[in-house]
Design a protein around this motif. Structure first.
Motif, mmCIF file in Angstrom:
data_model
loop_
_atom_site.group_PDB
_atom_site.id
_atom_site.type_symbol
_atom_site.label_atom_id
_atom_site.label_comp_id
_atom_site.label_asym_id
_atom_site.label_seq_id
_atom_site.Cartn_x
_atom_site.Cartn_y
_atom_site.Cartn_z
ATOM 1 N N VAL A 290 6.708 -32.270 -3.677
ATOM 2 C CA VAL A 290 8.225 -32.231 -3.074
ATOM 3 C C VAL A 290 9.023 -31.173 -3.854
ATOM 4 O O VAL A 290 9.613 -30.468 -3.104
ATOM 5 C CB VAL A 290 8.806 -33.450 -3.161
ATOM 6 N N ILE A 291 8.834 -31.000 -5.137
ATOM 7 C CA ILE A 291 9.439 -30.218 -5.889
ATOM 8 C C ILE A 291 9.026 -28.615 -5.415
ATOM 9 O O ILE A 291 9.808 -27.882 -5.158
ATOM 10 C CB ILE A 291 9.250 -30.275 -7.288
ATOM 11 N N THR A 292 7.780 -28.551 -5.507
ATOM 12 C CA THR A 292 7.118 -27.123 -5.108
ATOM 13 C C THR A 292 7.594 -26.846 -3.642
ATOM 14 O O THR A 292 8.122 -25.506 -3.462
ATOM 15 C CB THR A 292 5.774 -27.216 -5.147
ATOM 16 N N ALA A 293 7.792 -27.924 -2.791
ATOM 17 C CA ALA A 293 8.030 -27.455 -1.545
ATOM 18 C C ALA A 293 9.400 -27.225 -1.236
ATOM 19 O O ALA A 293 9.892 -26.288 -0.202
ATOM 20 C CB ALA A 293 7.782 -28.416 -0.460
ATOM 21 N N THR A 294 10.315 -27.720 -2.076
ATOM 22 C CA THR A 294 12.079 -27.977 -1.799
ATOM 23 C C THR A 294 12.592 -26.978 -2.509
ATOM 24 O O THR A 294 13.526 -26.144 -2.403
ATOM 25 C CB THR A 294 12.396 -29.272 -1.667
ATOM 26 N N PHE A 295 12.157 -26.645 -3.713
ATOM 27 C CA PHE A 295 13.101 -25.742 -4.560
ATOM 28 C C PHE A 295 13.375 -24.391 -4.364
ATOM 29 O O PHE A 295 14.204 -23.922 -4.786
ATOM 30 C CB PHE A 295 12.639 -26.050 -6.177
ATOM 31 N N GLY A 296 12.184 -23.858 -3.887
ATOM 32 C CA GLY A 296 12.401 -22.387 -3.461
ATOM 33 C C GLY A 296 13.635 -22.034 -2.290
ATOM 34 O O GLY A 296 14.476 -21.254 -2.425
ATOM 35 N N GLY A 297 13.482 -23.075 -1.479
ATOM 36 C CA GLY A 297 14.561 -23.141 -0.514
ATOM 37 C C GLY A 297 15.955 -23.492 -0.808
ATOM 38 O O GLY A 297 16.888 -22.732 -0.380
ATOM 39 N N MET A 298 15.943 -24.298 -1.934
ATOM 40 C CA MET A 298 17.129 -24.575 -2.306
ATOM 41 C C MET A 298 17.957 -23.577 -3.332
ATOM 42 O O MET A 298 18.955 -23.030 -3.027
ATOM 43 C CB MET A 298 17.284 -25.910 -3.350
ATOM 44 N N ILE A 299 16.989 -22.778 -3.970
ATOM 45 C CA ILE A 299 17.636 -21.672 -4.798
ATOM 46 C C ILE A 299 18.108 -20.680 -3.898
ATOM 47 O O ILE A 299 18.969 -20.185 -4.020
ATOM 48 C CB ILE A 299 16.331 -21.224 -5.657
ATOM 49 N N ARG A 300 17.313 -20.295 -2.858
ATOM 50 C CA ARG A 300 17.537 -19.532 -1.908
ATOM 51 C C ARG A 300 19.070 -19.629 -1.187
ATOM 52 O O ARG A 300 19.780 -18.890 -0.950
ATOM 53 C CB ARG A 300 16.439 -19.481 -0.680
ATOM 54 N N ASP A 301 19.151 -21.041 -0.881
ATOM 55 C CA ASP A 301 20.479 -21.414 -0.216
ATOM 56 C C ASP A 301 21.611 -21.446 -1.191
ATOM 57 O O ASP A 301 22.758 -21.037 -0.719
ATOM 58 C CB ASP A 301 20.356 -22.924 0.446
ATOM 59 N N VAL A 302 21.468 -21.664 -2.187
ATOM 60 C CA VAL A 302 22.498 -21.581 -3.398
ATOM 61 C C VAL A 302 22.863 -20.238 -3.502
ATOM 62 O O VAL A 302 24.074 -20.138 -3.526
ATOM 63 C CB VAL A 302 22.242 -22.482 -4.716
ATOM 64 N N LEU A 303 21.973 -19.580 -4.044
ATOM 65 C CA LEU A 303 22.190 -18.029 -3.923
ATOM 66 C C LEU A 303 22.751 -17.494 -2.796
ATOM 67 O O LEU A 303 23.717 -16.528 -2.863
ATOM 68 C CB LEU A 303 21.056 -17.299 -4.544
ATOM 69 N N GLY A 304 22.205 -17.788 -1.611
ATOM 70 C CA GLY A 304 22.652 -17.270 -0.493
ATOM 71 C C GLY A 304 24.021 -17.909 0.086
ATOM 72 O O GLY A 304 24.651 -17.261 1.015
ATOM 73 N N GLY A 305 24.712 -18.659 -0.810
ATOM 74 C CA GLY A 305 25.874 -19.380 -0.312
ATOM 75 C C GLY A 305 25.848 -20.166 0.712
ATOM 76 O O GLY A 305 26.880 -20.330 1.480
ATOM 77 N N GLU A 306 24.690 -20.682 1.157
ATOM 78 C CA GLU A 306 24.688 -21.562 2.394
ATOM 79 C C GLU A 306 24.609 -23.121 1.926
ATOM 80 O O GLU A 306 24.232 -23.291 0.705
ATOM 81 C CB GLU A 306 23.225 -21.252 3.158
ATOM 82 N N THR A 307 24.887 -24.164 2.691
ATOM 83 C CA THR A 307 24.642 -25.690 2.209
ATOM 84 C C THR A 307 23.102 -25.753 2.013
ATOM 85 O O THR A 307 22.476 -25.268 2.729
ATOM 86 C CB THR A 307 25.107 -26.332 3.570
ATOM 87 N N PRO A 308 22.957 -26.107 0.944
ATOM 88 C CA PRO A 308 21.291 -26.418 0.392
ATOM 89 C C PRO A 308 20.721 -27.094 1.331
ATOM 90 O O PRO A 308 21.408 -28.003 2.259
ATOM 91 C CB PRO A 308 21.643 -27.151 -0.870
ATOM 92 N N VAL A 309 19.562 -26.692 1.598
ATOM 93 C CA VAL A 309 18.451 -27.387 2.599
ATOM 94 C C VAL A 309 18.507 -28.627 2.458
ATOM 95 O O VAL A 309 18.212 -29.406 3.574
ATOM 96 C CB VAL A 309 17.114 -26.705 2.169
ATOM 97 N N ILE A 310 18.725 -29.275 1.241
ATOM 98 C CA ILE A 310 18.434 -30.702 1.224
ATOM 99 C C ILE A 310 19.601 -31.510 2.110
ATOM 100 O O ILE A 310 19.205 -32.764 2.458
ATOM 101 C CB ILE A 310 18.423 -31.219 -0.462
ATOM 102 N N LEU A 311 20.602 -30.735 2.272
ATOM 103 C CA LEU A 311 21.637 -31.633 2.830
ATOM 104 C C LEU A 311 21.461 -31.374 4.456
ATOM 105 O O LEU A 311 21.803 -32.331 5.145
ATOM 106 C CB LEU A 311 22.943 -30.811 2.673
ATOM 107 N N ARG A 312 20.941 -30.249 4.655
ATOM 108 C CA ARG A 312 21.145 -29.890 6.041
ATOM 109 C C ARG A 312 20.005 -30.422 6.718
ATOM 110 O O ARG A 312 20.015 -30.771 8.171
ATOM 111 C CB ARG A 312 20.996 -28.108 6.464
ATOM 112 N N ARG A 313 18.745 -30.271 6.382
ATOM 113 C CA ARG A 313 17.561 -30.869 7.327
ATOM 114 C C ARG A 313 16.738 -31.585 6.564
ATOM 115 O O ARG A 313 15.660 -31.269 5.792
ATOM 116 C CB ARG A 313 16.878 -29.329 7.442
ATOM 117 N N GLU A 314 17.120 -32.949 6.214
ATOM 118 C CA GLU A 314 16.385 -33.827 5.379
ATOM 119 C C GLU A 314 14.973 -34.076 6.049
ATOM 120 O O GLU A 314 14.154 -34.321 5.520
ATOM 121 C CB GLU A 314 17.129 -35.274 5.302
ATOM 122 N N ILE A 315 15.026 -33.851 7.301
ATOM 123 C CA ILE A 315 13.617 -34.157 8.135
ATOM 124 C C ILE A 315 12.701 -33.216 7.280
ATOM 125 O O ILE A 315 11.454 -33.585 7.284
ATOM 126 C CB ILE A 315 13.859 -33.674 9.671
#
Lengths: 182, 182, 182
Positions: free
Chosen positions: B126-151
């Motif tokens: 789960v960490i490998t799958a989600t952390f890249g996207g989380m870092i991307r969203d935090v740096l990109g100033g978007e709502t982190p992936v974990i919130l937007r698309r829990e699916i």
């Protein structure tokens, strides 16, 4: 005896922080998976950063899966109970303070056991106490804890420093723990 | 054979996540350097966090620069092609899901190979799958992936768990990979 | 001689970044503890991430507490002086650029000394130069540096690349440092 006490602090801190992560998930109306993810990251995040900085690898919850399973269970339980507290935000603030005190002392103690300098041990206490909550807030899209409630960071700093000072002074470690905790 | 398959998953996942990072850079109208930085961080971020937590250091792309160079090239190519997709956001969601499935299985497998407990292996997936996207969203100033698309997080969790279960059950690893992937 | 020069760059970079962290704390009207936390995290954050990725553990400031104490003192001093600059934001941008140049070269050099490939060394330079500021901006609730001022990331990239190229070409390392710095 002491090791047990320190481990106990760590354990309580993890449970408490997992609940704060779940509370943020609750405020954001996330589903069960969101509760588990955010709760677990908050619970083990601070200690993971500490272990990575100290080079104590793999981090504590890889060697001891009980931590991970506890976080998952607590967060899952919180999912079904989260609607109960009248004021979630107040509960969050309270639990956050308790968790920080626990982690500040436990983090400083782990660093001292690794043979670091006193100043580094204090920094590790503060890092352990604050990073879990910071990651939670950044991921949850809230203003990071460091901005909102500096009073807690101050408490973590004072607690960790007091514990390290007393440890150096050769005080019984239990006394240091108690003082650091207050 | 299996090692090659796992490495292939990793490789595809990295390319796919690099593209999602580049797409976020595109939405934010960043320049070529922004594309390369955000794409590369997204592509190798999740695996880097996994390696650091497991203590497999230096992290995979330090020992094997081909990963890094691939990310840079893919992100750079995306810079010139990013205006082509009609709907960048839809492409981002799609690629994110594919990358997560790839990384969840690859991450869990790496953890199992390091000798961790099954629950820890699932968490690493789960960490490998989600952390890249989380870092991307935090740096990109978007709502982190974990919130937007829990699916998607749920999918990563289920995929990693299924793979670990099948591996434990002694199923042929290829079967586990396939199941985890679906 | 060279080692001293690289250490000097590192040291200056840490002081400069600590000041930028304190300036953000000042803009957010944080108290003294906020200054120290945000300043210290900014000052040693980039180098910590680099060391964790390279597996040079414990990270540099655990073995050498002088770094940590310097950050704390500088941030504390900044707390009393922060109201003096006429325009804090302009000072922040300026110091950020100087710190990035220093860290890009120092980070690339550390990676080369660890025996990494040239492309990885360039990436480490960029990571060292940009991650401290990114952590500062994320924690401080500002749009991350990577979005706002890509020109600086470009400068870090070019500086690190130039330094690595010259080192490979066997140029005197001092020349490489100077070129990377410009």
């Amino acid at each position: 005896m002491f090791d047990t006490l320190a481990a106990m602090l760590d354990w309580f801190g993890i449970v408490v922080f997992t609940v704060t992560g779940a509370l943020v998930a609750s405020r954001k109306q996330m589903d069960a998976v969101g509760f588990v993810l955010l709760g677990t990251v908050t619970g083990i995040g601070g200690g993971s950063v500490r272990d990575m900085l100290l080079g104590r690898l793999p981090v504590f919850w890889v060697a001891e899966p009980a931590y991970l399973l506890t976080c998952v269970c607590v967060a899952f339980a919180a999912f079904f109970l989260a609607h109960i507290p009248a004021s979630r935000y107040r509960a969050l603030l309270w639990l956050d303070a308790v968790g920080m005190a626990l982690f500040a002392v436990a983090g400083a103690e782990r660093a001292l056991l690794s043979g670091t300098a006193p100043s580094v041990a204090v920094a590790m206490g503060v890092i352990t106490a604050t990073f879990g909550g910071m990651i939670r807030d950044v991921l949850g899209g809230e203003t990071p804890v460091i901005l909102r409630r500096e009073i807690y960071a101050t408490a973590a700093l004072v607690g960790a420093a007091l514990f390290v000072l007393l440890s150096l002074a050769g005080a019984s470690r239990e006394a240091g723990l108690t003082a650091g905790f207050l």
